[in-house]
Write a protein that holds these residues in place. Sequence first.
Motif, PDB file in Angstrom:
ATOM      1  N   MET A 139       0.826  -1.195   0.000  1.00  0.00           N
ATOM      2  CA  MET A 139       0.000   0.000   0.000  1.00  0.00           C
ATOM      3  C   MET A 139       0.868   1.255   0.000  1.00  0.00           C
ATOM      4  SD  MET A 139      -3.385   0.730   0.843  1.00  0.00           S
ATOM      5  CE  MET A 139      -4.283   1.896   1.740  1.00  0.00           C
ATOM      6  N   ARG A 140       1.929   1.240   0.801  1.00  0.00           N
ATOM      7  CA  ARG A 140       2.830   2.380   0.874  1.00  0.00           C
ATOM      8  C   ARG A 140       3.490   2.650  -0.472  1.00  0.00           C
ATOM      9  NH1 ARG A 140       6.379   1.787   6.057  1.00  0.00           N
ATOM     10  NH2 ARG A 140       4.427   1.877   7.164  1.00  0.00           N
ATOM     11  N   ASP A 141       3.722   1.633  -1.223  1.00  0.00           N
ATOM     12  CA  ASP A 141       4.341   1.780  -2.541  1.00  0.00           C
ATOM     13  C   ASP A 141       3.432   2.548  -3.501  1.00  0.00           C
ATOM     14  OD1 ASP A 141       6.487   0.314  -1.645  1.00  0.00           O
ATOM     15  OD2 ASP A 141       5.774  -1.582  -2.496  1.00  0.00           O
ATOM     16  N   HIS A 142       2.133   2.539  -3.264  1.00  0.00           N
ATOM     17  CA  HIS A 142       1.177   3.228  -4.123  1.00  0.00           C
ATOM     18  C   HIS A 142       0.857   4.635  -3.630  1.00  0.00           C
ATOM     19  CE1 HIS A 142       0.506  -0.377  -6.431  1.00  0.00           C
ATOM     20  NE2 HIS A 142       0.252  -1.053  -5.320  1.00  0.00           N
ATOM     21  N   ILE A 143       0.890   4.840  -2.341  1.00  0.00           N
ATOM     22  CA  ILE A 143       0.523   6.142  -1.770  1.00  0.00           C
ATOM     23  C   ILE A 143       1.564   7.210  -2.098  1.00  0.00           C
ATOM     24  CG2 ILE A 143       0.182   7.408   0.401  1.00  0.00           C
ATOM     25  CD1 ILE A 143      -1.225   4.944   1.472  1.00  0.00           C
ATOM     26  N   ARG A 144       2.841   6.867  -1.957  1.00  0.00           N
ATOM     27  CA  ARG A 144       3.895   7.867  -2.198  1.00  0.00           C
ATOM     28  C   ARG A 144       3.881   8.392  -3.637  1.00  0.00           C
ATOM     29  NH1 ARG A 144      10.153   7.724  -0.372  1.00  0.00           N
ATOM     30  NH2 ARG A 144      10.466   9.920  -0.826  1.00  0.00           N
ATOM     31  N   PRO A 145       3.845   7.541  -4.664  1.00  0.00           N
ATOM     32  CA  PRO A 145       3.778   8.080  -6.041  1.00  0.00           C
ATOM     33  C   PRO A 145       2.490   8.864  -6.296  1.00  0.00           C
ATOM     34  CG  PRO A 145       4.294   5.722  -6.098  1.00  0.00           C
ATOM     35  CD  PRO A 145       4.016   6.080  -4.669  1.00  0.00           C
ATOM     36  N   ALA A 146       1.386   8.412  -5.695  1.00  0.00           N
ATOM     37  CA  ALA A 146       0.118   9.131  -5.895  1.00  0.00           C
ATOM     38  C   ALA A 146       0.194  10.522  -5.288  1.00  0.00           C
ATOM     39  CB  ALA A 146      -1.026   8.336  -5.279  1.00  0.00           C
ATOM     40  N   LEU A 147       0.731  10.642  -4.079  1.00  0.00           N
ATOM     41  CA  LEU A 147       0.875  11.954  -3.437  1.00  0.00           C
ATOM     42  C   LEU A 147       1.869  12.837  -4.190  1.00  0.00           C
ATOM     43  CD1 LEU A 147       0.773  11.024   0.361  1.00  0.00           C
ATOM     44  CD2 LEU A 147      -0.995  12.129  -1.010  1.00  0.00           C
ATOM     45  N   THR A 148       2.927  12.244  -4.705  1.00  0.00           N
ATOM     46  CA  THR A 148       3.900  13.005  -5.497  1.00  0.00           C
ATOM     47  C   THR A 148       3.243  13.557  -6.760  1.00  0.00           C
ATOM     48  OG1 THR A 148       5.685  11.600  -4.672  1.00  0.00           O
ATOM     49  CG2 THR A 148       6.147  12.892  -6.654  1.00  0.00           C
ATOM     50  N   LEU A 194       0.051  14.087  -7.202  1.00  0.00           N
ATOM     51  CA  LEU A 194      -0.911  15.088  -6.764  1.00  0.00           C
ATOM     52  C   LEU A 194      -0.220  16.426  -6.535  1.00  0.00           C
ATOM     53  CD1 LEU A 194      -3.754  15.910  -5.790  1.00  0.00           C
ATOM     54  CD2 LEU A 194      -3.044  15.184  -3.504  1.00  0.00           C
ATOM     55  N   LEU A 195       0.905  16.418  -5.865  1.00  0.00           N
ATOM     56  CA  LEU A 195       1.652  17.648  -5.600  1.00  0.00           C
ATOM     57  C   LEU A 195       2.156  18.281  -6.901  1.00  0.00           C
ATOM     58  CD1 LEU A 195       2.857  19.569  -3.489  1.00  0.00           C
ATOM     59  CD2 LEU A 195       4.897  18.117  -3.486  1.00  0.00           C
ATOM     60  N   ILE A 196       2.725  17.484  -7.785  1.00  0.00           N
ATOM     61  CA  ILE A 196       3.252  18.007  -9.061  1.00  0.00           C
ATOM     62  C   ILE A 196       2.116  18.594  -9.902  1.00  0.00           C
ATOM     63  CG2 ILE A 196       4.277  17.338 -11.274  1.00  0.00           C
ATOM     64  CD1 ILE A 196       6.011  15.327  -9.674  1.00  0.00           C
ATOM     65  N   LEU A 197       1.007  17.872 -10.042  1.00  0.00           N
ATOM     66  CA  LEU A 197      -0.105  18.357 -10.851  1.00  0.00           C
ATOM     67  C   LEU A 197      -0.781  19.568 -10.215  1.00  0.00           C
ATOM     68  CD1 LEU A 197      -1.636  15.030 -12.151  1.00  0.00           C
ATOM     69  CD2 LEU A 197      -0.411  16.765 -13.462  1.00  0.00           C
ATOM     70  N   THR A 198      -0.823  19.612  -8.893  1.00  0.00           N
ATOM     71  CA  THR A 198      -1.386  20.782  -8.218  1.00  0.00           C
ATOM     72  C   THR A 198      -0.552  22.013  -8.511  1.00  0.00           C
ATOM     73  OG1 THR A 198      -2.340  19.425  -6.463  1.00  0.00           O
ATOM     74  CG2 THR A 198      -2.003  21.761  -5.970  1.00  0.00           C
ATOM     75  N   ILE A 199       0.746  21.873  -8.458  1.00  0.00           N
ATOM     76  CA  ILE A 199       1.642  23.005  -8.754  1.00  0.00           C
ATOM     77  C   ILE A 199       1.515  23.411 -10.216  1.00  0.00           C
ATOM     78  CG2 ILE A 199       4.062  23.712  -8.929  1.00  0.00           C
ATOM     79  CD1 ILE A 199       4.543  22.003  -6.380  1.00  0.00           C
ATOM     80  N   LEU A 200       1.508  22.421 -11.122  1.00  0.00           N
ATOM     81  CA  LEU A 200       1.416  22.737 -12.559  1.00  0.00           C
ATOM     82  C   LEU A 200       0.074  23.357 -12.934  1.00  0.00           C
ATOM     83  CD1 LEU A 200       3.134  19.701 -14.319  1.00  0.00           C
ATOM     84  CD2 LEU A 200       3.891  22.078 -14.292  1.00  0.00           C
ATOM     85  N   THR A 201      -1.013  22.698 -12.543  1.00  0.00           N
ATOM     86  CA  THR A 201      -2.336  23.173 -12.982  1.00  0.00           C
ATOM     87  C   THR A 201      -2.940  24.229 -12.061  1.00  0.00           C
ATOM     88  OG1 THR A 201      -3.474  21.377 -11.820  1.00  0.00           O
ATOM     89  CG2 THR A 201      -2.851  20.986 -14.125  1.00  0.00           C
ATOM     90  N   GLY A 202      -2.463  24.292 -10.832  1.00  0.00           N
ATOM     91  CA  GLY A 202      -3.015  25.258  -9.893  1.00  0.00           C
ATOM     92  C   GLY A 202      -2.210  26.535  -9.779  1.00  0.00           C
ATOM     93  N   LEU A 203      -0.950  26.509 -10.167  1.00  0.00           N
ATOM     94  CA  LEU A 203      -0.098  27.697 -10.062  1.00  0.00           C
ATOM     95  C   LEU A 203       0.561  28.077 -11.384  1.00  0.00           C
ATOM     96  CD1 LEU A 203       1.656  27.021  -6.633  1.00  0.00           C
ATOM     97  CD2 LEU A 203      -0.063  28.737  -7.124  1.00  0.00           C
ATOM     98  N   VAL A 204       1.345  27.172 -11.952  1.00  0.00           N
ATOM     99  CA  VAL A 204       2.133  27.509 -13.140  1.00  0.00           C
ATOM    100  C   VAL A 204       1.240  27.885 -14.322  1.00  0.00           C
ATOM    101  CG1 VAL A 204       3.805  26.627 -14.825  1.00  0.00           C
ATOM    102  CG2 VAL A 204       4.086  26.093 -12.394  1.00  0.00           C
ATOM    103  N   TYR A 205       0.281  27.025 -14.653  1.00  0.00           N
ATOM    104  CA  TYR A 205      -0.581  27.301 -15.798  1.00  0.00           C
ATOM    105  C   TYR A 205      -1.391  28.585 -15.627  1.00  0.00           C
ATOM    106  CZ  TYR A 205      -4.223  26.846 -19.292  1.00  0.00           C
ATOM    107  OH  TYR A 205      -5.094  27.101 -20.312  1.00  0.00           O
ATOM    108  N   PRO A 206      -2.126  28.777 -14.507  1.00  0.00           N
ATOM    109  CA  PRO A 206      -2.894  30.025 -14.362  1.00  0.00           C
ATOM    110  C   PRO A 206      -2.015  31.273 -14.378  1.00  0.00           C
ATOM    111  CG  PRO A 206      -3.632  28.427 -12.737  1.00  0.00           C
ATOM    112  CD  PRO A 206      -2.419  27.853 -13.396  1.00  0.00           C
TER     113      PRO A 206
END
Length: 190
Positions: free
Chosen positions: A1-10, A12-24
């Motif tokens: 389970m831990r093997d799946h959570i870390r990449p998912a959170l990573t 999420l963080l990358i896409l949040t920065i890209l689509t929530g900050l960089v793109y706008p």
Amino acid sequence: MRDHIRPALTMLLILTILTGLVYPLTVTGLAHLFFPDQANGSLIVRDGMVVGSRLIGQYFDKPEYFWGRPSASSPFPYRAAASGGSNLGPTNPAFIAAVQARVDALRAAHPGNEMPIPVDLVTASGSGLDPHMSPAAALYQVKRVAGARGLDESTVGALVARHTEGRQFGLLGEPRVNVFQLNVALDEGR
């Protein structure tokens, strides 16, 4: 389970920065660079103060001003937070009564004007915030506005002609007059 959570959170963080900050921020910066007037709301400044936007209609009811389309926003006209049509069909008794009341009010405000009343003076636009009216709607009001301002009708008619915008790209839409800009020009005497 831990093997799946870390990449998912990573991700999420990358896409949040890209689509929530960089793109706008990139799109906003480019808009301000290439289209500064539109990016700031197409504002109209008069005597150093913002008095409105070319994109949102404003309510005028004094005889010395051109009146725009009726606004469907309620309880106050041209309130953007209440934007939307009335959703009343053309055979709805409430719609027919509202249009008839507007026709009667226009006839009372323009005694002796035998011109047909343009439909856009008695019906609201889909958004209820339309800043434009047809040239016919503006010409219908020339006599009243000229009389209230003590101006010659030909002078006011020429002002309407100067503020009539053609079809977009020469073929899209219909000729139109921005009511707010026309009234600002009347106040400024140009």
